[in-house]
Structures are given as C-alpha cells and as structure tokens.
Design a protein around this motif. Structure first.
Motif, PDB file in Angstrom:
ATOM      1  N   ASP A  74       0.797  -1.360  -0.048  1.00 47.37           N
ATOM      2  CA  ASP A  74      -0.071   0.093  -0.062  1.00 47.37           C
ATOM      3  C   ASP A  74       0.810   1.370   0.029  1.00 47.37           C
ATOM      4  O   ASP A  74       0.235   2.393  -0.386  1.00 47.37           O
ATOM      5  CB  ASP A  74      -0.783  -0.012   1.373  1.00 47.37           C
ATOM      6  N   TYR A  75       1.967   1.346   0.459  1.00 51.40           N
ATOM      7  CA  TYR A  75       2.936   2.506   0.723  1.00 51.40           C
ATOM      8  C   TYR A  75       4.229   2.169   0.088  1.00 51.40           C
ATOM      9  O   TYR A  75       4.623   1.036   0.186  1.00 51.40           O
ATOM     10  CB  TYR A  75       3.124   2.780   2.185  1.00 51.40           C
ATOM     11  N   PRO A  76       4.929   3.040  -0.383  1.00 49.99           N
ATOM     12  CA  PRO A  76       6.381   2.911  -0.752  1.00 49.99           C
ATOM     13  C   PRO A  76       7.379   2.832   0.327  1.00 49.99           C
ATOM     14  O   PRO A  76       7.189   3.570   1.454  1.00 49.99           O
ATOM     15  CB  PRO A  76       6.682   4.427  -1.541  1.00 49.99           C
ATOM     16  N   VAL A  77       8.497   2.195   0.086  1.00 46.04           N
ATOM     17  CA  VAL A  77       9.473   1.978   1.299  1.00 46.04           C
ATOM     18  C   VAL A  77      10.010   3.218   1.955  1.00 46.04           C
ATOM     19  O   VAL A  77       9.986   3.414   2.873  1.00 46.04           O
ATOM     20  CB  VAL A  77      10.535   0.968   0.679  1.00 46.04           C
ATOM     21  N   HIS A  78       9.972   4.201   1.019  1.00 47.41           N
ATOM     22  CA  HIS A  78      10.777   5.441   1.524  1.00 47.41           C
ATOM     23  C   HIS A  78       9.774   6.042   2.197  1.00 47.41           C
ATOM     24  O   HIS A  78      10.083   7.140   3.116  1.00 47.41           O
ATOM     25  CB  HIS A  78      11.302   6.396   0.320  1.00 47.41           C
TER      26      HIS A  78
END
Length: 320
Positions: free
Chosen positions: A41-45
C-alpha cells in the motif's frame, strides 16, 4: 564519554553482547512484520521517512539522558555518516524483497551475514577466527539452507536483494566494532536514523509523485510507488517502527561494541525463529519439519559460540 562507557567499549563481554543482540533482533522482527503487512500500500521510502521522524527525537532524548548532546559533534562524524549510508543500503534492499518473497526466505537469505562478517573480520579488525568458530558458523548456515532448501525453488533476481543487504549490514557491523571504542551506541544509532530520514526524503522527492509506477515488478513497485495518505491504523503502525528502531538499533550497536564481531554475528540467526512465527501468525505460513530442524541447528550453534567465548579464569599466581 564517561569513564564507565570507556571501560565497556574497551573490554569484552560476550554474554552481555549476545543478550543485547538477541533482544535487538527480537524487537526488530516486529518491524519486519509491519513493513511486510503494509508493503502493498505504501512505498518503502514513506515507511522509512515516518520511522525516522519518530526515531530521531527518541534517540536524541536517549543521548541527552545517558550522556551529552555534544557527543553528536564527533570527530568521526564523517565515518558515522558513511556507516549510516551503508545501513540505508542494507535496510532498503532488505525490505524491497518483502513483496516478492516469503518472510522466512528473505530472513534466511539475509543470514549470509555471519559468513560475510567472519570473512571480513580478519582483514578489517584483525580478529582471529579459529577453526571451531568456522565450523560452528558453517553449521548455522547449514541450518539456514535446510529451512530454505534453495535447490527446490526457482531462482529470482529478488533473492539477490537480501544477500546485498547482508553484505552491507556486515560492513556496518564491523564499522560499529571499530567506532565503538570512542562512540556510544545511541550516538551511532542517531546518525544512522538521521541518514535514513534524509535519504528517504530524497527518494520521496524522486518517486513520491508516483510518476514511475506501473513497473509490474513487486519489489521495484515498492520503491517507485507514490506516497499515499495512511489510515489511522497504518500511521500508528508505521510510527511504531520508529520506536522499535530506536530501541533495537541501540541494542544491536551495543552488542557489536561488547563482543567480537565474528562471535556475536552467530546470534543474528535467531531472527529466523521470529520470521517463522510471524509468517504463521499473520500469513498462515506453517513451519514444516525443515524449519524446526534448521532452527535447532541455528540455536545450538549460537549457544556453542556463547559458551566457547567465556574467558577462562586466570592462573592462581596472577590473582591479586
């Protein structure tokens, strides 16, 4: 640095170092579960940035309470920053493997760390690695192979990510051992997390808009995905990673300050136990007989390394 801290950094405490490392690994496993849960759902950064926003103030308070904030003005600030960048590589490559691989497989492949540490400890630190330690380290790695059974699974490029992470982490661990003679664990952890936060913000500036999405590769998508507004539950979980990181990084850094790198690295293996438990609890991954046999080898190797490192009592004529 206080006299007590100086005395600790200059001595060997294998049992305490092993305890710190096992505790740090256990706590960090909770972060693995959270990141894998939210990796779709979200980017790693974004996860790294939220973690850093929470972790950095906690670590600064730790430094203020246990020492002096002026310790951040270290003459080794450049090397502390380099170590933070190396750990950022380790952290990012490790978590980029999560969307593509089962959690236990990622952790198991990452356990090339003790082999890298053992190979590098001699030329980097001048530490002597005896034949028995080599044999026990290899036995622990055999335990990992029993769990993973690499010849029975198809090779993917994603499997190189945990190995790259292991190499970077090994280098950072050896740097911690060297710098631990003058730098405290909270100071090293503070630099580490400040670098995490700054690099995450740079990655967010590059990928945060989502213009590079749609690659079709789960790991690459985890890197280039645009930022999204988290729900209250997800924000709480991501913020908890900051608390987890603050406590666990101090414990892990302290572990490598208290014991020889080629001894303490063996206890990194305990993470496979927590990865297997997390896979069962959250993703219905039931550990099979290979997991139990491999874990038994890993734990046995760890205990052997612990007891073998206990110093022998000095001869009677040297006692005062």
């Amino acid at each position: 640095m206080t006299a007590t801290a100086t005395a600790i950094s200059g001595s060997r405490h294998p049992a305490l170092g092993a305890l710190c490392l096992c505790g740090g690994v256990m706590i960090f496993s909770g972060q693995d579960w959270i990141i894998k849960l939210l990796s779709g759902d979200y980017p790693v950064h974004q996860a790294i940035a939220i973690r850093g926003i929470v972790a950095v103030p906690i670590l600064l308070v730790m430094i203020a309470v246990t020492g002096d904030l002026r310790a951040l003005l270290s003459p080794r600030a450049g090397w502390l920053t380099v170590r933070g960048l190396v750990l950022m590589v380790a952290y990012t490559t490790y978590y980029l493997a999560f969307p593509s691989m089962p959690l236990a497989n990622v952790v198991a492949l990452w356990f090339t760390v003790p082999l890298f540490v053992t190979l590098l400890a001699g030329p980097f630190l001048g530490e002597r690695v005896g034949l028995r330690r080599w044999m026990v380290t290899i036995a622990g790695f055999v335990g990992v192979l029993i769990i993973v059974r690499p010849l029975t699974s198809a090779f993917t490029l994603a499997s190189l990510l945990p190995i790259a992470s292991a190499l970077a982490y090994s280098i950072s661990a050896l740097m911690a051992r060297r710098m631990g003679e003058t730098e405290s664990a909270p100071v090293m952890s503070a630099y580490q997390n400040m670098v995490y936060l700054l690099v995450a913000l740079v990655l967010a500036a590059i990928f945060g808009s989502g213009r590079f999405e749609g690659t079709g590769d789960p790991s690459l998508e985890f890197l280039v995905r645009g930022w999204a507004m988290p729900s209250a539950r997800d924000l709480t979980l991501l913020a908890a990673c900051g608390v987890i990181a603050s406590v666990a990084t101090v414990l892990l850094t302290q572990a490598y300050r208290l014991a020889e790198a080629n001894f303490i690295a063996c206890f990194e293996y305990t993470a496979i136990i927590w990865a297997s438990l997390g896979g069962y609890w959250f993703w219905n991954e039931v550990p099979d007989v290979y997991t139990f046999v491999g874990a038994a080898l890993i734990v046995a190797a760890g205990f052997y390394m612990l007891f073998a490192a206990q110093p022998a009592p000095p001869p009677e004529r040297e006692r005062i």
